[in-house]
Design an enzyme around this catalytic site. Structure first.
Site, PDB file in Angstrom:
ATOM      1  N   ASP A  13       0.774  -1.246   0.000  1.00  0.00           N
ATOM      2  CA  ASP A  13       0.000   0.000   0.000  1.00  0.00           C
ATOM      3  C   ASP A  13       0.807   1.301   0.000  1.00  0.00           C
ATOM      4  OD1 ASP A  13      -1.999  -1.897   0.244  1.00  0.00           O
ATOM      5  OD2 ASP A  13      -2.518  -1.388   2.302  1.00  0.00           O
ATOM      6  N   LYS A  75      -6.690  -4.915  -3.205  1.00  0.00           N
ATOM      7  CA  LYS A  75      -7.478  -5.487  -2.122  1.00  0.00           C
ATOM      8  C   LYS A  75      -8.373  -4.399  -1.544  1.00  0.00           C
ATOM      9  CE  LYS A  75      -3.808  -4.624   1.264  1.00  0.00           C
ATOM     10  NZ  LYS A  75      -4.398  -3.632   2.104  1.00  0.00           N
ATOM     11  N   CYS A 108      -2.717  -2.019   7.811  1.00  0.00           N
ATOM     12  CA  CYS A 108      -2.554  -3.034   6.767  1.00  0.00           C
ATOM     13  C   CYS A 108      -1.295  -3.872   6.937  1.00  0.00           C
ATOM     14  CB  CYS A 108      -2.597  -2.392   5.380  1.00  0.00           C
ATOM     15  SG  CYS A 108      -4.208  -1.649   5.000  1.00  0.00           S
TER      16      CYS A 108
END
Length: 179
Positions: A13, A75, A108
């Protein structure tokens, strides 16, 4: 033992404006780009993942530009392992050892590392290539991942550990990453 033949790099990310708003953002981005370049020099597979790119944007150019032939896996779950395609991509690399970097440490990255450990992977967290929006959340995320069984490393530490020998041709290629 982490070796170039048993290790993969997971980049989580590192996207858009969010990446630039991280605590110590420039140093974190430098760490991530060095980790990716080092993995490429050593022939270590790299998988990069994006959280809901429609909202957060895509991987920052300085990282995406190093992976021009790779499409980011996407995702919506905070935990990478919440996406079966990502789990399968990690499994398909057939590497029991994972180096992990990215953001955010307490969301995350934390949830993904926790799941990767539960799937039986050995995980080393590249501490100088992980961040959160605040120093406190970064620290909390790192502490929780270490308590869960991950080990801390740094970009320089893991790459020197993987290259193992100053006589290796890869060693000379890695040196510019640390100057």
């Amino acid at each position: 033992m982490f070796t170039a033949e048993t290790t993969a790099l997971i980049v989580i990310d590192v996207q858009g404006k969010l990446a630039r708003s991280m605590y110590n953002a420039e140093a974190m981005l430098q760490g991530i780009t060095s980790a990716v370049r080092g993995a490429q020099i050593l022939g270590i597979p790299v998988l990069h993942i994006e959280q809901y790119p429609q909202g957060l944007g895509h991987t920052v150019p300085e990282v995406a530009g190093l992976l021009p032939d790779q499409v980011a896996m996407t995702k919506t779950t905070f935990d990478c392992c919440g996406n079966p395609q990502i789990v399968e991509a990690i499994r398909a690399m057939a590497r029991p050892n994972l180096l992990v970097c990215g953001l955010e440490a307490h969301i995350c990255v934390y949830q993904s590392v926790r799941s990767l450990l539960s799937h039986g992977y050995q995980v080393e967290l590249i501490a100088d290539a992980v961040s959160s929006r605040t120093a406190e959340n970064r620290t909390l995320g790192l502490e929780r991942m270490l308590a869960a069984g991950a080990r801390a490393t740094s970009v320089e530490m893991c790459l020197f550990d993987l290259v193992q020998d100053a006589a290796s041709p890869s060693f000379r290629q890695l040196l510019p990453l640390f100057k």
